[in-house]
Motif scaffolding. Sequence first.
Motif, short mmCIF file in Angstrom:
data_model
loop_
_atom_site.label_atom_id
_atom_site.label_comp_id
_atom_site.label_asym_id
_atom_site.label_seq_id
_atom_site.Cartn_x
_atom_site.Cartn_y
_atom_site.Cartn_z
N GLU A 414 0.82 -1.22 0.00
CA GLU A 414 0.00 0.00 0.00
C GLU A 414 0.86 1.26 0.00
O GLU A 414 2.00 1.25 0.46
CB GLU A 414 -0.92 0.02 1.22
N MET A 415 0.25 2.34 -0.54
CA MET A 415 0.84 3.67 -0.42
C MET A 415 0.01 4.43 0.62
O MET A 415 -1.19 4.66 0.43
CB MET A 415 0.81 4.43 -1.75
N LYS A 416 0.67 4.83 1.70
CA LYS A 416 -0.01 5.56 2.76
C LYS A 416 0.30 7.04 2.66
O LYS A 416 1.41 7.42 2.23
CB LYS A 416 0.42 5.05 4.14
N PHE A 417 -0.63 7.87 3.11
CA PHE A 417 -0.40 9.32 3.12
C PHE A 417 -1.37 9.96 4.10
O PHE A 417 -2.39 9.37 4.47
CB PHE A 417 -0.59 9.90 1.71
N ARG A 418 -1.03 11.16 4.51
CA ARG A 418 -1.86 11.90 5.49
C ARG A 418 -2.43 13.14 4.80
O ARG A 418 -1.71 13.87 4.11
CB ARG A 418 -1.03 12.31 6.70
N LEU A 419 -3.72 13.38 4.99
CA LEU A 419 -4.37 14.56 4.44
C LEU A 419 -4.23 15.75 5.38
O LEU A 419 -4.11 15.58 6.60
CB LEU A 419 -5.85 14.29 4.17
N LYS A 420 -4.25 16.93 4.80
CA LYS A 420 -4.15 18.16 5.60
C LYS A 420 -5.31 19.09 5.25
O LYS A 420 -6.02 18.89 4.26
CB LYS A 420 -2.83 18.88 5.33
N ASN A 421 -5.50 20.11 6.10
CA ASN A 421 -6.53 21.15 5.88
C ASN A 421 -7.95 20.57 5.82
O ASN A 421 -8.82 21.11 5.13
CB ASN A 421 -6.25 21.93 4.59
N ASP A 444 -8.14 -1.17 -2.69
CA ASP A 444 -8.81 -1.04 -1.40
C ASP A 444 -8.37 0.29 -0.76
O ASP A 444 -7.18 0.48 -0.49
CB ASP A 444 -8.43 -2.22 -0.50
N VAL A 445 -9.30 1.22 -0.58
CA VAL A 445 -8.99 2.52 0.03
C VAL A 445 -9.27 2.42 1.53
O VAL A 445 -10.41 2.15 1.94
CB VAL A 445 -9.82 3.66 -0.59
N LYS A 446 -8.24 2.60 2.33
CA LYS A 446 -8.37 2.47 3.78
C LYS A 446 -8.30 3.83 4.45
O LYS A 446 -7.54 4.71 4.04
CB LYS A 446 -7.26 1.58 4.33
N LEU A 447 -9.08 3.96 5.50
CA LEU A 447 -9.07 5.15 6.34
C LEU A 447 -8.64 4.72 7.73
O LEU A 447 -9.36 3.94 8.39
CB LEU A 447 -10.46 5.80 6.37
N VAL A 484 -5.35 9.56 8.08
CA VAL A 484 -4.38 8.77 7.31
C VAL A 484 -5.15 7.85 6.37
O VAL A 484 -6.02 7.09 6.80
CB VAL A 484 -3.46 7.94 8.23
N LEU A 485 -4.83 7.91 5.07
CA LEU A 485 -5.46 7.07 4.06
C LEU A 485 -4.40 6.22 3.38
O LEU A 485 -3.20 6.54 3.46
CB LEU A 485 -6.22 7.90 3.02
N SER A 486 -4.83 5.19 2.68
CA SER A 486 -3.90 4.37 1.91
C SER A 486 -4.61 3.72 0.73
O SER A 486 -5.81 3.48 0.77
CB SER A 486 -3.26 3.28 2.80
N PHE A 487 -3.82 3.48 -0.33
CA PHE A 487 -4.26 2.71 -1.48
C PHE A 487 -3.61 1.33 -1.36
O PHE A 487 -2.40 1.19 -1.55
CB PHE A 487 -3.85 3.37 -2.79
N ASP A 488 -4.40 0.31 -1.07
CA ASP A 488 -3.88 -1.05 -0.82
C ASP A 488 -4.22 -1.92 -2.02
O ASP A 488 -5.40 -2.15 -2.33
CB ASP A 488 -4.49 -1.62 0.45
N ILE A 489 -3.19 -2.43 -2.71
CA ILE A 489 -3.39 -3.24 -3.91
C ILE A 489 -3.35 -4.73 -3.61
O ILE A 489 -3.59 -5.56 -4.51
CB ILE A 489 -2.30 -2.89 -4.96
N GLY A 490 -3.14 -5.08 -2.37
CA GLY A 490 -3.01 -6.50 -2.04
C GLY A 490 -1.58 -6.97 -2.18
O GLY A 490 -0.67 -6.20 -2.52
N PRO A 491 -1.31 -8.26 -2.01
CA PRO A 491 0.09 -8.75 -1.99
C PRO A 491 0.76 -8.82 -3.35
O PRO A 491 1.99 -8.74 -3.43
CB PRO A 491 -0.05 -10.15 -1.37
N GLN A 492 0.01 -8.94 -4.46
CA GLN A 492 0.64 -9.18 -5.76
C GLN A 492 0.34 -8.11 -6.81
O GLN A 492 1.01 -8.06 -7.84
CB GLN A 492 0.16 -10.54 -6.32
#
Length: 506
Positions: A414-421, A444-447, A484-492
Amino acid sequence: MEDKSAYRRVNFFPGLKATPGFWNGMEDYHFRKEILYNALFHGYGVVPNYKESLHVQATKTKGGLITLLIGPGLAFDGVGRPIFLYELEAIVLDPKKYTLPGYVYITIRYDEQMEGYYEDSQNCDLQGYQYRKETGKVEILDEIIDTDTYIELARIYLSDEDGTGITEIKNSKDFSDPGANAIDYRFIPWAMRAKRGVSTYLQSFMIDIFGYTESVANSCHEVLNLSSLRNLQTVAMTSKMILQTAGVFFDDIIHMISPLFNMDYQVIFEIAEWERNHENSERLYTTKSGYENSRKALYELGDMVKAYKGSYEEIDTILRLHKTVIEGLKSILIEKEVSNNDIMFISHKMPQVLLFNNEKYTLVDTINMSSESSIESHEVRFNNSKRPTTSNEAFYYPDGVLVHDVVKRWIGGEMKFRLKNIMKGRKTLLIRRTDMHQGNYSVDVKLNDKSVKTLVVDGVDTKNRWRNLFVLFEEGEIKEYTPVLSFDIGPQGRDNSGTIWVYQFL
């Protein structure tokens, strides 16, 4: 002085004996009703814009006397009686009669003069005055005790500092500070003069237009920070408030529209000036048809305002021209409403305000993958991913527009990132630019590490590779100011992300 008795109109019938007392009573009835109406609807004071409005001027006669000239006009006293002055009247002011220094007051009060005497030489019981002339008596007083009876037309502060005597009274040129031995108009009471009213239909029409102007100006200001747009919003809001609370006369409408025209003019030309000063911004507002429509309507509006003669047809045309100006501003500064499908194909610079599904969203945050400071401030990182890379890309959108962007790519994890404002609790629209070269998968979009949404990368496009994919968080879903959000593509799986834009519901 008000008569507390009931109002009784005359009722004629055969055999009624109409004596002088009967007829005078009938006249008194009408006069009492008149002064009641005056007191209730016109108030107390001088009637503006009728003849010379009892205006006082000073002059000197040939003999050196100080003379005050009172122009014809009309006033209502505290009882409601009409005080008429039919022609110019002169009155002499002798300063020696007053204790100096001190004020003297030029006043007028209600007066009646008997006129039209009818004489019957045969029977003195059948003679008398035929008319009571309603007029006013002008006087100079050193004090006004009964303000219901006397109306001040002006005052003068008499002062003889050098002891040589007062030989002249000046006509004041400074209303706020007339000085000694000068006519002072500051304390004249003014009655209300009836004017043409405004229909409820016209009033509702104006409230809608001013409300629309306020809303558009506010949204435009969020896109382009011009002072004229904020001023336009303020003028429109104030005009709407006046209409909804105090109301206006028809003659006042043009005075509400003139400031709007001035603001329209400033906005149109400030946009062009902003564009000249920001040539590299890639925002060419003046080339859009909406700008030309606004400018054309503005010129017509200016001609109408300058040539205005006070007709209802002119007001209707003027208001509609102003609305055309505002609609043009909306079309060039606020993007057209976009659907779910439209968002995917926005190839131009993302707007500050987005109209999406009949709701207005404003841009609150942007993650720029080409900026180290943006990446660091948003804490962009990869978890359980293989070979995360960064690459400069230049791909086309389906409309044929070539766009350059920096893309993060990764395999698995996954790529994680934090939103601002972020304002917590509000609807939030998350949009990311994605390369569609290898599509047909879901993300999979995680919060805060909990799966809440699915981002579908639908289809494959090896020619026009850019798409803007989005997820919408409903009201109440985001409960933090820096989630904090993330784009999770799974293991492969494989995934990528270009610029990320975050909009929130206004």
